[in-house]
Scaffold this active site. Structure first.
Site, PDB file in Angstrom:
ATOM      1  N   GLU A 196      59.711  22.298  83.615  1.00  0.00           N
ATOM      2  CA  GLU A 196      60.641  21.754  82.616  1.00  0.00           C
ATOM      3  C   GLU A 196      61.642  20.799  83.254  1.00  0.00           C
ATOM      4  OE1 GLU A 196      62.367  24.631  79.950  1.00  0.00           O
ATOM      5  OE2 GLU A 196      63.851  23.195  79.243  1.00  0.00           O
ATOM      6  N   LYS A 237      67.295  32.008  76.628  1.00  0.00           N
ATOM      7  CA  LYS A 237      66.190  31.212  77.198  1.00  0.00           C
ATOM      8  C   LYS A 237      66.736  30.332  78.326  1.00  0.00           C
ATOM      9  CE  LYS A 237      63.179  27.603  77.444  1.00  0.00           C
ATOM     10  NZ  LYS A 237      63.384  26.297  78.087  1.00  0.00           N
ATOM     11  N   ASP A 251      57.504  39.263  89.596  1.00  0.00           N
ATOM     12  CA  ASP A 251      56.918  39.465  88.264  1.00  0.00           C
ATOM     13  C   ASP A 251      57.938  39.014  87.211  1.00  0.00           C
ATOM     14  OD1 ASP A 251      55.872  40.404  85.888  1.00  0.00           O
ATOM     15  OD2 ASP A 251      55.178  42.297  86.719  1.00  0.00           O
ATOM     16  N   HIS A 295      68.619  15.045  78.993  1.00  0.00           N
ATOM     17  CA  HIS A 295      67.202  15.345  78.772  1.00  0.00           C
ATOM     18  C   HIS A 295      66.390  14.090  78.513  1.00  0.00           C
ATOM     19  CE1 HIS A 295      66.396  19.790  78.125  1.00  0.00           C
ATOM     20  NE2 HIS A 295      67.551  19.702  78.737  1.00  0.00           N
TER      21      HIS A 295
END
Ligand code: NDP
Length: 425
Positions: A80, A262, A278, A377
Site C-alpha cells: 500500500e 485498519k 502471524d 495519497h
C-alpha cells in the site's frame, strides 16, 4: 556507528542498501541485503501447499523508531502506497518528542478445550479444578521442550455456558517463551482432551489456541509536543482538539472505528509480515480486543495535556509476537529483518509492533483532521498509474507531474499523457 538518514526517501534502493551496511549486520544478512535474495523455491515448496513459485512485495524500512530510549529501524512489507512514508513521518515526530514508552503486561498464550453436553456444569467445573495441577503436568508432558526452555503451562481456569449444548471451556495459560505458540499450545490442548472428557463425563468439541491473546497485552504511549502539529500555535491547538475528537468519535461509531483500526494495522501488519509473524493472529486478537466493551471501538486514545502542551496517545493490544518458530528461520528476508532490528526478543518485538501501530494512527489522524489524506495519497497513486501505464524510469517524473494537474486521474489518462510525452519528446 550511527546512520545519517537524511534524504533516505530520495535515495535509490541500491543507495539505501549501501547505507544499511552501517548497521552491525551478520555477513549472511549483508549478503542477503546486497543480493536482494529471495526465498528459495525449495523452501517455499515446504512452507505451503500447491506451490507454483514465489510472490514478491516491496521490502521497506522505517528508520529511527525510538522505543523505551532505544532506536530501532523497522522493516515493513506492504503493497500500500503511503504507509511507510506515514510511519516514518510519525516516528520522526514522536522521536523528537521523546519517543514511545511501553509496558508489557503479561506474556502468555491461552489455549481452550471446549466440552459440550456437560450434564452437571458446576460439578464438572469443580472436578476439573480439583485436578488442575495434574492437568497442567499433562500439558507440559505433551511439549517438554518448552518446559526445558523455561516456559510451559502455568494456569488453568474453567468457564461454563448454561445453554442448549451445556458448554464448558477449559482455559489454559501457557508461557510460550520466544514463540507465538500456536502449535505448542494446540499440542498441549489436544493432550488434555481425553482426560477432560473423563473428568467431566462429557464430550470434547475441540482443542485449540485462542487468538484473543488477553494474557499478552502490551501498551505503547507517546506524548507529542504541540509544535509538531503546526508551526502556527493557534492552528496546532486547533488540530490537537480535532485529534482528540477523532479519537472520541472512533469510540462511538463502528464505521469510523473500523477504518481507524485498519490504519493502526497498516503498520503492525507490514512489520509483522516482514518479521515472519502471524499477522492474521495479531489482527484477529486486535479486533476482538476492540470489541471488549460490547461494541467495536477505535483502539487508540488521544487526549490533550494543557500543562505540558502535548497530545498524549495510547494504544493497548494483545500482541503475541514471536522471535522464533513458524517460518521465521526459513525465509532469508525475514532473517534479514530480524537482524536489521538487532535480533530482539519476542517482548521487544511486541513493544515495537504496538508502538508502530500508534505512530501509524497518529499520522493518519493528523492528515485526516488537517489536509485530508488524499493530497499525499494522490501523488503515490499517480506514481502507481505511471508504472501501470508502462512509463520508463525517466518518464515517471514528468508523467506524475502531468497527472497531478488532471481533474480525473486514471489509467486511461496516464496512458494518453505518456503517449503525448513520447510523441513530443
Ligand atoms: P512452532 O511450531 O514453529 O514452534 C516454535 C519452534 O521454535 C519450536 O520448534 C521450538 O523448538 C523453537 N524455539 C527455539 N527457541 C525457542 C524459544 N526460546 N522459545 C520458544 N520456542 C523456541 O511455532 P509456534 O508454536 O509458535 O506456532 C506458530 C505457527 O503456527 C505459525 O506459523 C502460525 O501461523 C501457525 N498457526 C497459527 C494458528 C493460529 O490460530 N494463530 C493455528 C495453527 C497454526 P522446540 O520444539 O525444540 O522447543
Amino acid at each position: 556507528m550511527t546512520i545519517n538518514w537524511t534524504g533516505f526517501a530520495k535515495k535509490t534502493p541500491e543507495e539505501r542498501r549501501e547505507l544499511l551496511q552501517g548497521l552491525p549486520l551478520s555477513d549472511q544478512s549483508s549478503a542477503i541485503l546486497q543480493a536482494d535474495q529471495q526465498l528459495p523455491l525449495a523452501i517455499a515448496n515446504q512452507m505451503a501447499e500447491h506451490v507454483l513459485g514465489r510472490f514478491s512485495l516491496p521490502f521497506s524500512l522505517v528508520p529511527d523508531v525510538l522505543v523505551d530510549g532505544q532506536l530501532y529501524h523497522l522493516p515493513f512489507v506492504t503493497e500500500e502506497p503511503s504507509v511507510v512514508a506515514a510511519a516514518s513521518f510519525a516516528s520522526k515526530i514522536i522521536k523528537r518528542s521523546g519517543g514511545f514508552t511501553t509496558t508489557i503486561h503479561q506474556r502468555q498464550m491461552i489455549g481452550q478445550v471446549i466440552l459440550y453436553d456437560v450434564s452437571d456444569l458446576e460439578q464438572a467445573r469443580q472436578n476439573i479444578l480439583a485436578q488442575k495441577e495434574d492437568l497442567l503436568d499433562l500439558a507440559n508432558q505433551a511439549y517438554p521442550s518448552i518446559v526445558k526452555r523455561g516456559g510451559g503451562a502455568r494456569d488453568l481456569e474453567v468457564k461454563t455456558y448454561q445453554d442448549q449444548a451445556n458448554f464448558l471451556a477449559v482455559f489454559v495459560k501457557v508461557d510460550t517463551q520466544e514463540a507465538m505458540g500456536a502449535n505448542m499450545v494446540n499440542t498441549m490442548m489436544e493432550a488434555l482432551k481425553f482426560p477432560l472428557e473423563q473428568i467431566s463425563q462429557a464430550k470434547s468439541l475441540m482443542a485449540i489456541l485462542s487468538n484473543y491473546a488477553t494474557e499478552s497485552l502490551v501498551t505503547a504511549k507517546c506524548a507529542i509536543d504541540l509544535r509538531f502539529l503546526s508551526r502556527d500555535k493557534k492552528e496546532a491547538r486547533h488540530l490537537a482538539d480535532k485529534l482528540v475528537l477523532a479519537s472520541q468519535f472512533a469510540k462511538i461509531d463502528p464505521y469510523r472505528a473500523s477504518t481507524h483500526n485498519k490504519g493502526i494495522f497498516n503498520g503492525i501488519d507490514a512489520a509483522s509480515l516482514a518479521l515472519g509473524n502471524d499477522w492474521r493472529a495479531i489482527e484477529a486478537g486486535g479486533h476482538a480486543y476492540a470489541s471488549r466493551h460490547g461494541s467495536y471501538q477505535g483502539l487508540t486514545t488521544w487526549t490533550y495535556c494543557p500543562e505540558k502542551e502535548q497530545v498524549l496517545g495510547e494504544l493497548t493490544l494483545p500482541m503475541p509476537a514471536a522471535s522464533k518458530g513458524g517460518s521465521i528461520g526459513l525465509n532469508p528476508s525475514v532473517q534479514l529483518a530480524h537482524d536489521i532490528l538487532g535480533n530482539p526478543d519476542a517482548k521487544t518485538l511486541a513493544k515495537l509492533l504496538v508502538s508502530i501501530g500508534l505512530a501509524q494512527n497518529f499520522a493518519a489522524l493528523k492528515a485526516l483532521v488537517s489536509t485530508g489524506i488524499q493530497s499525499g495519497h494522490m501523488k503515490l497513486h499517480a506514481k502507481s498509474l505511471a508504472l501501470l501505464a508502462g512509463a520508463e524510469e525517466h518518464e515517471t517524473g514528468p508523467l506524475v507531474q502531468a497527472l497531478l494537474q488532471e481533474q480525473h486521474m486514471n489509467l486511461a489518462t496516464a496512458q494518453k499523457i505518456l503517449t503525448d510525452l513520447r510523441n513530443n519528446g
